[in-house]
Design a protein around this motif. Structure first.
Motif, short mmCIF file in Angstrom:
data_model
loop_
_atom_site.label_atom_id
_atom_site.label_comp_id
_atom_site.label_asym_id
_atom_site.label_seq_id
_atom_site.Cartn_x
_atom_site.Cartn_y
_atom_site.Cartn_z
N ALA A 42 -7.86 0.04 -2.25
CA ALA A 42 -8.30 0.29 -0.87
C ALA A 42 -9.42 -0.68 -0.48
CB ALA A 42 -8.76 1.73 -0.72
N ARG A 43 -10.32 -0.95 -1.41
CA ARG A 43 -11.40 -1.91 -1.13
C ARG A 43 -10.83 -3.31 -0.90
NH1 ARG A 43 -15.60 -0.37 -5.91
NH2 ARG A 43 -16.28 1.65 -5.14
N GLN A 85 0.67 4.00 -2.88
CA GLN A 85 0.27 5.37 -2.58
C GLN A 85 1.26 6.37 -3.18
OE1 GLN A 85 -2.21 6.90 -1.70
NE2 GLN A 85 -1.80 8.69 -0.41
N ALA A 100 -9.34 -3.45 2.47
CA ALA A 100 -10.36 -3.43 3.51
C ALA A 100 -11.06 -4.79 3.62
CB ALA A 100 -11.39 -2.35 3.21
N ARG A 116 -4.20 11.66 5.98
CA ARG A 116 -5.15 11.88 4.88
C ARG A 116 -5.18 13.32 4.40
NH1 ARG A 116 -9.75 7.93 7.41
NH2 ARG A 116 -9.07 6.00 6.38
N THR A 120 -13.73 12.13 4.30
CA THR A 120 -12.99 10.89 4.09
C THR A 120 -12.88 10.07 5.36
OG1 THR A 120 -11.72 11.99 2.34
CG2 THR A 120 -10.83 9.92 3.20
N LEU A 172 -15.73 2.84 2.86
CA LEU A 172 -15.27 2.58 1.50
C LEU A 172 -16.40 2.09 0.59
CD1 LEU A 172 -11.80 0.93 2.10
CD2 LEU A 172 -12.24 2.86 0.57
N PRO A 187 0.81 -1.23 0.00
CA PRO A 187 0.00 0.00 0.00
C PRO A 187 0.84 1.28 0.00
CG PRO A 187 -0.87 -1.58 1.57
CD PRO A 187 0.43 -2.13 1.10
N PRO A 191 -6.42 3.49 -6.94
CA PRO A 191 -6.38 3.62 -5.48
C PRO A 191 -7.65 3.17 -4.77
CG PRO A 191 -6.53 5.77 -6.54
CD PRO A 191 -6.24 4.78 -7.62
N ASP A 210 -7.40 7.82 -0.76
CA ASP A 210 -7.93 6.46 -0.68
C ASP A 210 -6.99 5.49 0.02
OD1 ASP A 210 -10.40 6.91 -1.89
OD2 ASP A 210 -9.61 6.62 -3.91
N LEU A 211 -5.70 5.58 -0.26
CA LEU A 211 -4.74 4.64 0.30
C LEU A 211 -3.92 5.24 1.44
CD1 LEU A 211 -3.40 2.95 -2.98
CD2 LEU A 211 -4.85 1.91 -1.22
#
Length: 425
Positions: A213-214, A20, A217, A146, A361, A366, A16, A209, A139-140
């Motif tokens: 991210a999904r 990123q 998760a 963030r 965010t 997500l 990740p 991204p 997202d990542l």
């Protein structure tokens, strides 16, 4: 659990942090290009409409149509991103903005106000996409970073955003050599910039991204699937309540920031021309304004992560008030004071956008993130359309100083809402 990523979008980078870094590099490149497209149209849109229509009262209409178009685009880009990822959503948005730029050029050549307004509506997709890209940067990102990730994407717009207005005069001269009206020249730059930004994203925003991210998760959810049901339910209820509050306050901060910023910014070039300033002077002031909108982003991101979202959101209202008061008090022949007022306007907007984006965010899951972000940006676009449309009417009925003061004092309404939310938490 099986990933929901569409076929062909499986990330090649599994780390990740490494992903990123790559995502941010690609987003920065696209934002530099799209910033030029965004800024060039802002500089001359109101002037082009004023020349075609022969009245100041409707000079704010281009900004209103542009932002109304961005509202529709925000929903569309959000839905495409939710279904297929950030890469196709953002690329499609920029290509649509390029088509709108071509339409504005055609309208200027044909001297058609109707075509101009339709084209500006389509051109607004570029603005919406430029803003949506900030979400892709987060997202990542780790939760504590963030705001800084968002600010990295935003600051990249500075280079193009500052260059765009300053190229208004030379691109206008170039357009005249091609037999195109002078004020349509900046839209030639916009079309090229948006097209290149779309290509950069389509070719190099890999891994996507949001899709990655999904996937991460889902893997984490599998690891924690043995947690007690009662604990999970309680946590979900709490997260849902906090999420609703977060969406409301985050949207409010960004909506009011956009409303005030667009209203004052839209009429500043018209106000300057009424006092004898040319396109180069208004382009310089708008360039300073757009630089102030994006250049402070790294510092703003650090402040938001370090001192909290709500404190910087409150600072947004205070800074916008200072901008409105200074713009109202500045003599019409003072480029320096108007530039300072527009710089404060940009900084206040930046405070609002970075803090509001971080709030959204942080609190939206997500599973619905891209769709919710798109809907929030619709509200922002509607606020911008309202500010752009009413600004010309208000200046025609009263004055530019009255508009600036009204915007400044309206921004103070942020403070009670932010204070109440901070106290609730």
């Amino acid at each position: 659990m099986t990933s929901t990523a569409p076929a062909g979008t499986t990330p090649l980078i599994t780390d990740p942090a490494q992903a990123q870094r790559r995502v941010l590099r690609v987003l920065v490149a696209s934002q530099v290009l799209s910033g030029a497209g965004l800024a060039a149209g802002v500089t001359v849109g109101a002037l082009l409409a004023q020349d075609m229509l022969g009245t100041t009262a409707l000079a704010g209409l281009p900004s209103a149509l542009l932002t109304a178009g961005s509202a529709l685009a925000a929903v569309t880009v959000g839905r495409i991103s939710q279904a297929r990822g950030r890469r196709p959503g953002l690329a499609a948005g920029y290509l649509t903005g390029a088509i709108g730029s071509a339409g504005v050029i055609a309208a200027a050549v044909l001297d058609s106000p109707v075509l101009l307004f339709l084209a500006l509506f389509v051109y607004g997709a570029g603005t919406a996409t430029n803003l949506q890209a900030r979400y892709a940067g987060a997202d990542l990102a780790a939760p504590g970073h963030r705001a800084r990730a968002v600010s990295t994407v935003l600051v990249a717009t500075t280079l193009g955003g500052v260059a765009g207005p300053n190229l208004a005069a030379p691109t206008g001269t170039f357009a005249e050599h091609l037999g195109i009206p002078n004020l349509a020249g900046p839209f030639m730059l916009s079309g090229a910039a948006y097209t290149l930004a779309a290509l950069v994203l389509a070719l190099w925003l890999r891994p996507d991204p949001l899709l990655m991210a999904r996937t991460l998760a889902e893997a984490e959810e599998d690891d924690t699937s043995t947690a007690p049901v009662t604990t999970a339910t309680t946590a979900t209820d709490s997260a849902s309540a906090d999420g609703l509050v977060g969406v409301v306050i985050g949207a409010l901060v960004m909506v009011l920031s956009q409303l005030v910023m667009v209203a004052i910014m839209t009429m500043t070039p018209v106000h300057m021309r009424d006092h004898g300033h040319g396109t180069a002077a208004s382009g310089l002031v708008i360039a300073i304004h757009i630089g102030a909108m994006y250049l402070p982003s790294p510092l703003t991101g650090w402040l938001v992560d370090r001192y909290g979202r709500m404190k910087i959101a409150a600072s947004c209202g205070i800074t916008l008030l200072a901008s409105g008061v200074l713009a109202a008090a500045a003599p019409g022949d003072s480029i320096a004071l108007l530039a300072l007022a527009l710089a404060l306007l940009g900084i206040g907007w930046n405070f609002g956008l970075v803090s509001g984006t971080a709030i959204i965010t942080d609190t939206v899951p997500l599973a619905t993130r891209a769709k919710t972000q798109g809907l929030v940006d619709v509200s922002i676009a509607i606020a911008g359309a309202t500010g752009g449309m009413t600004s010309g009417i208000m200046v025609a009925a009263t004055s530019y100083p009255a508009l600036a003061l009204t915007g400044g004092f309206l921004s103070l309404s942020l403070l009670p809402a932010v204070a109440a939310t901070a106290y609730r938490r």
